[in-house]
Design a protein around this motif. Structure first.
Motif, short mmCIF file in Angstrom:
data_model
loop_
_atom_site.label_atom_id
_atom_site.label_comp_id
_atom_site.label_asym_id
_atom_site.label_seq_id
_atom_site.Cartn_x
_atom_site.Cartn_y
_atom_site.Cartn_z
N LEU A 111 0.81 -1.21 0.00
CA LEU A 111 0.00 0.00 0.00
C LEU A 111 0.85 1.27 0.00
CD1 LEU A 111 -2.83 -0.98 2.54
CD2 LEU A 111 -3.04 -0.72 0.06
N PHE A 112 1.96 1.23 0.77
CA PHE A 112 2.77 2.44 0.92
C PHE A 112 3.97 2.50 -0.03
CE2 PHE A 112 0.64 2.20 5.10
CZ PHE A 112 0.11 3.48 5.15
N ALA A 113 4.19 1.46 -0.81
CA ALA A 113 5.34 1.43 -1.72
C ALA A 113 5.40 2.64 -2.66
CB ALA A 113 5.34 0.12 -2.52
N PRO A 114 4.28 3.11 -3.21
CA PRO A 114 4.37 4.26 -4.12
C PRO A 114 4.96 5.52 -3.50
CG PRO A 114 2.25 3.16 -4.37
CD PRO A 114 2.92 2.56 -3.17
N LEU A 115 4.94 5.61 -2.17
CA LEU A 115 5.51 6.78 -1.50
C LEU A 115 7.04 6.76 -1.51
CD1 LEU A 115 3.19 7.01 1.66
CD2 LEU A 115 3.02 8.30 -0.49
N PHE A 116 7.63 5.57 -1.70
CA PHE A 116 9.08 5.43 -1.60
C PHE A 116 9.73 4.93 -2.90
CE2 PHE A 116 7.34 5.01 2.63
CZ PHE A 116 8.23 5.70 3.45
N THR A 117 9.00 4.17 -3.69
CA THR A 117 9.58 3.54 -4.87
C THR A 117 8.66 3.70 -6.07
OG1 THR A 117 8.51 1.37 -4.63
CG2 THR A 117 10.51 1.76 -3.32
N LYS A 118 9.14 3.22 -7.22
CA LYS A 118 8.34 3.26 -8.44
C LYS A 118 7.71 1.90 -8.73
CE LYS A 118 11.13 6.86 -10.68
NZ LYS A 118 12.17 7.02 -9.66
N GLU A 119 7.59 1.06 -7.69
CA GLU A 119 7.05 -0.27 -7.89
C GLU A 119 5.57 -0.23 -8.24
OE1 GLU A 119 8.01 -2.96 -4.67
OE2 GLU A 119 9.83 -1.83 -4.24
N LEU A 120 5.17 -1.18 -9.09
CA LEU A 120 3.77 -1.31 -9.47
C LEU A 120 3.17 -2.56 -8.84
CD1 LEU A 120 4.13 -0.51 -13.29
CD2 LEU A 120 3.51 1.07 -11.46
N LEU A 121 1.98 -2.43 -8.33
CA LEU A 121 1.29 -3.57 -7.73
C LEU A 121 0.47 -4.26 -8.83
CD1 LEU A 121 0.76 -5.07 -5.09
CD2 LEU A 121 -1.21 -3.57 -4.72
N THR A 122 0.93 -5.43 -9.27
CA THR A 122 0.30 -6.13 -10.38
C THR A 122 -0.70 -7.16 -9.89
OG1 THR A 122 1.99 -7.86 -10.45
CG2 THR A 122 2.43 -5.85 -11.70
N ARG A 123 -1.49 -7.67 -10.83
CA ARG A 123 -2.49 -8.68 -10.48
C ARG A 123 -1.84 -9.96 -9.96
NH1 ARG A 123 -6.90 -8.24 -15.48
NH2 ARG A 123 -7.60 -6.11 -15.02
N LYS A 124 -0.70 -10.33 -10.56
CA LYS A 124 -0.02 -11.54 -10.11
C LYS A 124 0.44 -11.41 -8.67
CE LYS A 124 1.80 -14.31 -13.89
NZ LYS A 124 3.04 -14.83 -14.53
N VAL A 125 0.99 -10.27 -8.32
CA VAL A 125 1.46 -10.06 -6.96
C VAL A 125 0.29 -10.06 -5.98
CG1 VAL A 125 2.60 -8.44 -5.40
CG2 VAL A 125 3.51 -8.79 -7.70
N VAL A 126 -0.82 -9.42 -6.37
CA VAL A 126 -2.00 -9.42 -5.51
C VAL A 126 -2.54 -10.84 -5.33
CG1 VAL A 126 -4.40 -8.66 -5.33
CG2 VAL A 126 -2.64 -7.06 -6.08
N ALA A 127 -2.64 -11.59 -6.43
CA ALA A 127 -3.17 -12.95 -6.36
C ALA A 127 -2.26 -13.85 -5.54
CB ALA A 127 -3.34 -13.52 -7.77
N GLY A 128 -0.96 -13.79 -5.82
CA GLY A 128 0.00 -14.61 -5.07
C GLY A 128 0.03 -14.25 -3.60
#
Length: 317
Positions: A111-128
């Motif tokens: 949830l907080f990753a966008p505040l620190f990095t350019k990471e994207l939360l993908t469907r695979k990561v959510v599902a896994g």
């Protein structure tokens, strides 16, 4: 991709080390207060970390303007986090503490990753991650002790939940620093600052230590905590996290309860239930889905490229 799988294996190895420590540390806790034992863990690691840093990189310094950032990371990631862990266990049940410490951590990180990095939360990561969350819940609750949300445990439950939030923010705060310095350098400095602030919490406990009665298992527990749980685990975790991203890395923390259950069975005869075995299998299937994700972050440019995995810092100071 083969290189990424090596980092994922490193994350699993670190989680196993940390999980096994739940059982191994019991030997040390019989002779030391929790505050002193944790201080030993980090304090004895500091000279080794600085020696490794000097040998591998040729210098140990960071820019003066970064001292405050590393100090804040150390205070939250070592001092506050470790104390919160101790008192969460004291004021709530083990099942409550385990579930609330572990389960929300990766979710907060995502949830907080966008505040620190350019990471994207993908469907695979959510599902896994969702699948792995089911598995870790089965492991913790499958041990026979259910969740108790009664008011007498409210303080401990809130502390346990805060650990997940603080821990996630702590991991994420390291990411920008590891764009500038190696994971080894970042780890060494924040552990130094965090341990300095941890020392005052040991006052009053040293006189209760019976040094003459220390046994080999106690010394072994200290060595395990210093060498594996701190030096190897923190550096390896930060290295892997800097390569695959904080969001995906933190879901691998779900291996910790599985490793703790196995350690309890091996050293203390604690039974492993069928639900826990099923939970471990579910966790691994979820992590395999996360590990198969090829793009969870925007590709690095030359300017943003991570430090060398061998620990060489990108700047000379």
């Amino acid at each position: 991709m083969k290189t990424n799988y090596l980092y994922y294996l490193g994350l699993i190895a670190v989680s196993i080390i940390w999980g096994a420590n739940f059982g191994i540390s019991r030997w040390g806790m019989d002779f030391f207060s929790a505050e002193i034992f944790v201080f030993f863990r980090f304090g004895l690691a500091i000279p080794v970390l600085f020696l490794l840093l000097y040998k591998l990189e040729g210098n140990i310094m960071v820019e003066k303007k970064d001292f405050l950032k590393l100090a804040v990371i150390g205070i939250f990631g070592v001092t506050i986090l470790e104390i919160a862990v101790m008192y969460s266990i004291k004021f709530t049940t083990l099942a409550n503490a385990s579930l609330l410490n572990v389960a929300p951590w990766p979710i907060f990180a995502a949830l907080f990753a966008p505040l620190f990095t350019k990471e994207l939360l993908t469907r695979k990561v959510v599902a896994g991650g969702a699948i792995a969350l089911v598995g870790v819940t089965l492991i913790i609750l499958g041990g026979g002790e259910g969740i108790d949300l009664s008011s007498q445990y409210m303080l401990g439950n809130m502390l346990a939940l805060s650990i997940s939030l603080i821990g996630a923010l702590f991991n994420l705060a390291c990411m920008p620093m590891m764009k500038k310095y190696s994971p080894l350098k970042v780890t060494t400095w924040y552990i130094l600052f965090g341990t300095i602030l941890l020392f005052p919490f040991t006052f009053g406990g040293w006189s209760d230590v019976n040094w003459s009665n220390l046994t080999m298992p106690v010394y072994g527990a200290i060595v395990y905590n210093v060498i594996l749980c701190t030096i190897v685990a923190f550096v390896l975790w930060n290295l892997a996290m800097s390569k695959v991203g904080a969001t995906k890395s933190n879901f691998f923390r779900y291996v910790v309860p599985a490793a703790a259950a196995v350690t309890g069975a091996l050293f203390f005869g604690e039974p492993i239930m069928l639900a826990q075995i099923l939970g471990a299998a579910i966790i691994m299937s979820g992590l395999m889905i996360i590990g198969s994700e090829r793009k969870a972050a925007r590709p690095n440019t030359d300017k943003d490229q991570d430090p060398d995995p061998l620990g060489k810092s990108k700047i000379a100071t």
